[in-house]
Design a protein around this motif. Structure first.
Motif, PDB file in Angstrom:
ATOM      1  N   ARG A 335      31.695  52.573  35.596  1.00 53.58           N
ATOM      2  CA  ARG A 335      32.572  52.551  36.772  1.00 53.58           C
ATOM      3  C   ARG A 335      32.175  51.447  37.743  1.00 53.58           C
ATOM      4  NH1 ARG A 335      36.054  56.132  39.379  1.00 53.58           N
ATOM      5  NH2 ARG A 335      37.006  54.971  41.110  1.00 53.58           N
ATOM      6  N   GLU A 336      30.882  51.226  37.955  1.00 54.35           N
ATOM      7  CA  GLU A 336      30.485  50.198  38.915  1.00 54.35           C
ATOM      8  C   GLU A 336      30.842  48.802  38.391  1.00 54.35           C
ATOM      9  OE1 GLU A 336      26.209  49.787  39.635  1.00 54.35           O
ATOM     10  OE2 GLU A 336      25.813  50.762  37.702  1.00 54.35           O
ATOM     11  N   VAL A 337      30.798  48.628  37.070  1.00 58.01           N
ATOM     12  CA  VAL A 337      31.189  47.343  36.495  1.00 58.01           C
ATOM     13  C   VAL A 337      32.687  47.121  36.653  1.00 58.01           C
ATOM     14  CG1 VAL A 337      31.284  45.956  34.387  1.00 58.01           C
ATOM     15  CG2 VAL A 337      29.256  47.344  34.872  1.00 58.01           C
ATOM     16  N   SER A 338      33.473  48.141  36.334  1.00 52.28           N
ATOM     17  CA  SER A 338      34.925  47.999  36.462  1.00 52.28           C
ATOM     18  C   SER A 338      35.338  47.802  37.915  1.00 52.28           C
ATOM     19  CB  SER A 338      35.634  49.213  35.864  1.00 52.28           C
ATOM     20  OG  SER A 338      35.297  50.406  36.552  1.00 52.28           O
ATOM     21  N   ASP A 339      34.647  48.460  38.840  1.00 50.50           N
ATOM     22  CA  ASP A 339      34.945  48.276  40.263  1.00 50.50           C
ATOM     23  C   ASP A 339      34.634  46.842  40.700  1.00 50.50           C
ATOM     24  OD1 ASP A 339      35.794  50.866  40.483  1.00 50.50           O
ATOM     25  OD2 ASP A 339      33.984  51.610  41.495  1.00 50.50           O
ATOM     26  N   ALA A 340      33.510  46.316  40.214  1.00 53.04           N
ATOM     27  CA  ALA A 340      33.140  44.945  40.567  1.00 53.04           C
ATOM     28  C   ALA A 340      34.150  43.948  40.003  1.00 53.04           C
ATOM     29  CB  ALA A 340      31.739  44.632  40.048  1.00 53.04           C
ATOM     30  N   ARG A 341      34.609  44.205  38.791  1.00 48.18           N
ATOM     31  CA  ARG A 341      35.623  43.329  38.199  1.00 48.18           C
ATOM     32  C   ARG A 341      36.919  43.388  38.999  1.00 48.18           C
ATOM     33  NH1 ARG A 341      35.169  41.603  32.803  1.00 48.18           N
ATOM     34  NH2 ARG A 341      37.424  41.810  32.615  1.00 48.18           N
ATOM     35  N   ALA A 342      37.287  44.570  39.471  1.00 49.25           N
ATOM     36  CA  ALA A 342      38.508  44.714  40.273  1.00 49.25           C
ATOM     37  C   ALA A 342      38.369  43.955  41.589  1.00 49.25           C
ATOM     38  CB  ALA A 342      38.801  46.184  40.533  1.00 49.25           C
ATOM     39  N   ARG A 343      37.185  44.019  42.202  1.00 47.14           N
ATOM     40  CA  ARG A 343      36.967  43.268  43.442  1.00 47.14           C
ATOM     41  C   ARG A 343      37.035  41.767  43.193  1.00 47.14           C
ATOM     42  NH1 ARG A 343      32.770  46.990  43.932  1.00 47.14           N
ATOM     43  NH2 ARG A 343      31.184  45.355  43.597  1.00 47.14           N
ATOM     44  N   GLY A 344      36.477  41.362  42.074  1.00 48.63           N
ATOM     45  CA  GLY A 344      36.539  39.941  41.730  1.00 48.63           C
ATOM     46  C   GLY A 344      37.960  39.479  41.499  1.00 48.63           C
ATOM     47  N   ARG A 345      38.749  40.296  40.814  1.00 46.37           N
ATOM     48  CA  ARG A 345      40.151  39.943  40.561  1.00 46.37           C
ATOM     49  C   ARG A 345      40.917  39.857  41.874  1.00 46.37           C
ATOM     50  NH1 ARG A 345      44.326  39.785  36.494  1.00 46.37           N
ATOM     51  NH2 ARG A 345      46.140  39.121  37.688  1.00 46.37           N
ATOM     52  N   ALA A 346      40.668  40.794  42.787  1.00 41.88           N
ATOM     53  CA  ALA A 346      41.347  40.768  44.085  1.00 41.88           C
ATOM     54  C   ALA A 346      40.975  39.505  44.859  1.00 41.88           C
ATOM     55  CB  ALA A 346      40.984  42.015  44.885  1.00 41.88           C
ATOM     56  N   GLU A 347      39.732  39.097  44.739  1.00 42.61           N
ATOM     57  CA  GLU A 347      39.285  37.885  45.421  1.00 42.61           C
ATOM     58  C   GLU A 347      40.010  36.655  44.876  1.00 42.61           C
ATOM     59  OE1 GLU A 347      35.106  35.389  45.760  1.00 42.61           O
ATOM     60  OE2 GLU A 347      35.025  37.572  45.479  1.00 42.61           O
ATOM     61  N   VAL A 348      40.147  36.594  43.563  1.00 48.02           N
ATOM     62  CA  VAL A 348      40.837  35.462  42.941  1.00 48.02           C
ATOM     63  C   VAL A 348      42.326  35.476  43.294  1.00 48.02           C
ATOM     64  CG1 VAL A 348      41.476  34.406  40.740  1.00 48.02           C
ATOM     65  CG2 VAL A 348      39.174  35.322  41.064  1.00 48.02           C
ATOM     66  N   ASP A 349      42.936  36.654  43.271  1.00 51.91           N
ATOM     67  CA  ASP A 349      44.359  36.755  43.610  1.00 51.91           C
ATOM     68  C   ASP A 349      44.617  36.349  45.055  1.00 51.91           C
ATOM     69  OD1 ASP A 349      45.078  37.554  41.083  1.00 51.91           O
ATOM     70  OD2 ASP A 349      45.068  39.701  41.540  1.00 51.91           O
ATOM     71  N   ALA A 350      43.677  36.653  45.940  1.00 56.25           N
ATOM     72  CA  ALA A 350      43.838  36.263  47.341  1.00 56.25           C
ATOM     73  C   ALA A 350      43.713  34.754  47.503  1.00 56.25           C
ATOM     74  CB  ALA A 350      42.792  36.975  48.204  1.00 56.25           C
ATOM     75  N   MET A 351      42.851  34.155  46.700  1.00 65.82           N
ATOM     76  CA  MET A 351      42.649  32.709  46.790  1.00 65.82           C
ATOM     77  C   MET A 351      43.804  31.947  46.170  1.00 65.82           C
ATOM     78  SD  MET A 351      39.367  30.467  45.496  1.00 65.82           S
ATOM     79  CE  MET A 351      38.300  31.380  46.612  1.00 65.82           C
ATOM     80  N   TYR A 352      44.330  32.461  45.047  1.00 63.25           N
ATOM     81  CA  TYR A 352      45.419  31.793  44.324  1.00 63.25           C
ATOM     82  C   TYR A 352      46.578  32.774  44.143  1.00 63.25           C
ATOM     83  CZ  TYR A 352      41.610  28.583  43.151  1.00 63.25           C
ATOM     84  OH  TYR A 352      40.541  27.712  43.200  1.00 63.25           O
ATOM     85  N   PRO A 353      47.334  33.055  45.199  1.00 62.29           N
ATOM     86  CA  PRO A 353      48.378  34.086  45.134  1.00 62.29           C
ATOM     87  C   PRO A 353      49.411  33.804  44.038  1.00 62.29           C
ATOM     88  CG  PRO A 353      47.982  33.386  47.404  1.00 62.29           C
ATOM     89  CD  PRO A 353      47.246  32.420  46.532  1.00 62.29           C
TER      90      PRO A 353
END
Length: 527
Positions: A335-353
């Motif tokens: 779960r902590e790995v999947s949560d970290a991946r989700a945070r990373g994806r959100a960060e990328v989506d915010a940078m490159y909408p």
């Protein structure tokens, strides 16, 4: 039989396993072309020496064999220096053979004359040497191929004076190059295994140098229940279904938090360069083990870290055997790995909408085993972070030198290396300008090559950087041609899908088509 040295070199390269040479002939290097067909080597005629270099790079990344290019004195060598620099920064085996003038100190005003072309090339490759005799030429070729097999693979340049290329020479002596890389030290392995067994949160960072170790690496990760990150070059080493793999997210801010949870960090086959994580340092606090073939990389590790000068495959194979019977005990949670991946994806989506959705659609449309070559463009910056590869060595990006124009010719080299297997290029509108002429080569060779051209009408990454620096955006917009008509003028197919579904259909059709297809997309794609 005795032949001109230029012809003998081609025969020697054939004996070394070279089956394709990329390049452009000229009056200065024409003797190098005398023996190509006779030796049974295929030649791919580029439209520019920069394209030839990137094709050789793409071929090398696809096969693991050295990519070879023939260029002329002076401007030909200068034009290929950018690909040489890219290959050097990304550890790609490439051999550039060029002609050179017989005399430069006492004679001025000669065709293609430079003050010191050997020294110029030496700034962007592992070494650059001049062969003033047949014996020297053969010795340098042998040295290059030996080092390609036994050391960190880096580009080399050999230049031969024109008079020497024309002079008759005996055939090159038959020399079998060494194939064994650096082994492992039993004491180092025992020490590493002891630390791995004791670690509760072991975290691996796997780079491009560990691609060959993939089967062993996956077993070791499973035996330890270890978490892992992969660099962009190492994408696919850890299995896409591995629930403890954080993916290619070393460059996200969420990564630092995860790194600090580790009690042992093991970096294998990676330089941990700035372009791997875009921080001054990786960010971990735990002790580390570094495994690399390059002593210079090991010398940069922190004081107190373990440094193993070893081939990644040999090291992982030894560790795998030493872990037989070990029962994994880990504190890492899925779960902590999947949560970290989700945070990373959100960060990328915010940078490159919006770009992430385009990447997701592309990923779902490409066939299995597709080899992808990308360029310096925002769609690639997004994709190489969020696109999990199911196998290693199938995503190639100009990571280190960071040159524009890489993807199209490199993908051509990759497609030449893998006939009948899927290859795709992803490039931006501005980068396409740099090497668009190589589209003619893809047409000439009938390569079924989809070229995804992302057109946001500007140097968007530079504009965004200027805005962040509070600089009024300047010189970031250039007038583009009608790219579809341009592609058709070369003889390629072209399509401009307007939706994600249409994009997927276009990709499927392009892979099934004879000849290259330019797939032109913009940020206005409908979802």
């Amino acid at each position: 039989m005795r032949r001109p040295l230029g012809a003998q070199i081609s025969h020697m390269l054939k004996d070394k396993g070279v089956d394709v040479i990329f390049g452009i002939p000229g009056v200065h290097n024409q003797e190098m072309y005398r023996g190509i067909e006779e030796a049974g080597i295929r030649h791919v005629l580029a439209r520019h020496e920069q394209g030839a270099g990137f094709m050789a790079d793409g071929y090398a990344r696809a096969t693991g064999k050295p990519g070879v290019a023939y260029v002329i004195t002076g401007p030909g060598l200068c034009n290929i220096m950018t690909p040489m620099g890219q290959a050097y920064s990304d550890s790609v085996p490439m051999l550039v053979m060029s002609s050179c003038l017989d005399e430069i100190a006492a004679v001025k005003g000669q065709l293609h004359q430079m003050k010191d072309q050997r020294a110029a090339a030496d700034t962007v490759c592992d070494w650059s040497e001049e062969a003033r005799s047949a014996t020297a030429a053969y010795g340098l070729v042998n040295r290059a191929f030996t080092e390609f097999q036994t050391q960190s693979p880096l580009p080399k340049h050999i230049q031969v004076p024109i008079a020497q290329l024309e002079a008759l020479a005996d055939p090159a002596p038959q020399v079998k190059n060494a194939v064994r890389r650096m082994g492992v030290d039993a004491v180092d392995v025992a020490s590493a295994v002891d630390k791995l067994k004791k670690a509760r949160r072991p975290l691996f960072v796997l780079g491009g140098g560990a691609i060959g170790a993939t089967p062993h690496a996956r077993v070791v990760l499973a035996k330890l229940a270890a978490a892992s990150y992969v660099t962009y070059a190492g994408s696919g080493i850890a299995g896409v279904q591995d629930p403890l793999c954080f993916g290619s997210m070393l460059g996200t801010t969420s990564c630092v938090e995860e790194l600090r949870k580790a009690d042992l960090v093991i970096c294998v086959g990676t330089d941990l360069a700035e372009v791997d994580h875009y921080r001054s340092e990786l960010g971990h606090q735990a002790p580390a083990i570094h495994v690399n073939l390059d002593p210079a990389v090991l010398s940069r590790a922190r004081a107190g870290d373990d440094k193993h000068l070893a081939d990644a495959t040999a090291w992982f194979a030894a560790v795998e055997v030493a872990l037989d019977g070990h029962q994994a005990a880990t504190d890492w949670q899925v779960r902590e790995v999947s949560d970290a991946r989700a945070r990373g994806r959100a960060e990328v989506d915010a940078m490159y909408p919006g770009i992430g959705e385009v990447c997701d659609a592309l990923r779902d449309a490409v066939p299995a085993d597709t080899m992808i070559y990308s360029d310096m463009t925002q769609i690639a910056y997004t994709a190489k972070i969020i696109w999990d590869m199911d196998r290693p060595g199938h995503w190639h990006h100009p990571t280190g030198f960071g040159t524009l124009g890489y993807a199209t010719p490199a993908a051509i080299g990759g497609a030449v290396a893998r006939p009948g297997q899927p290859t795709m290029a992803i490039i931006g509108d501005y980068g396409f300008h740099y090497t668009m002429q190589e589209l003619g080569v893809a047409v000439e060779l009938d390569l079924s090559l989809p070229i995804i051209l992302w057109d946001n009408g500007k140097l968007k990454e530079i504009e965004d950087s200027m805005v962040r620096a509070q600089i009024a955006p300047n010189a970031v917009i250039a007038r583009n041609p009608d790219f579809c008509k341009l592609a058709e003028a070369f003889g390629a197919k072209a399509i401009a899908p307007k939706s994600l579904a249409a994009l997927q259909n276009a990709v499927t059709t392009a892979f099934a088509s004879k000849g290259p297809t330019l797939i032109y997309i913009t940020p206005d794609l409908t979802r």
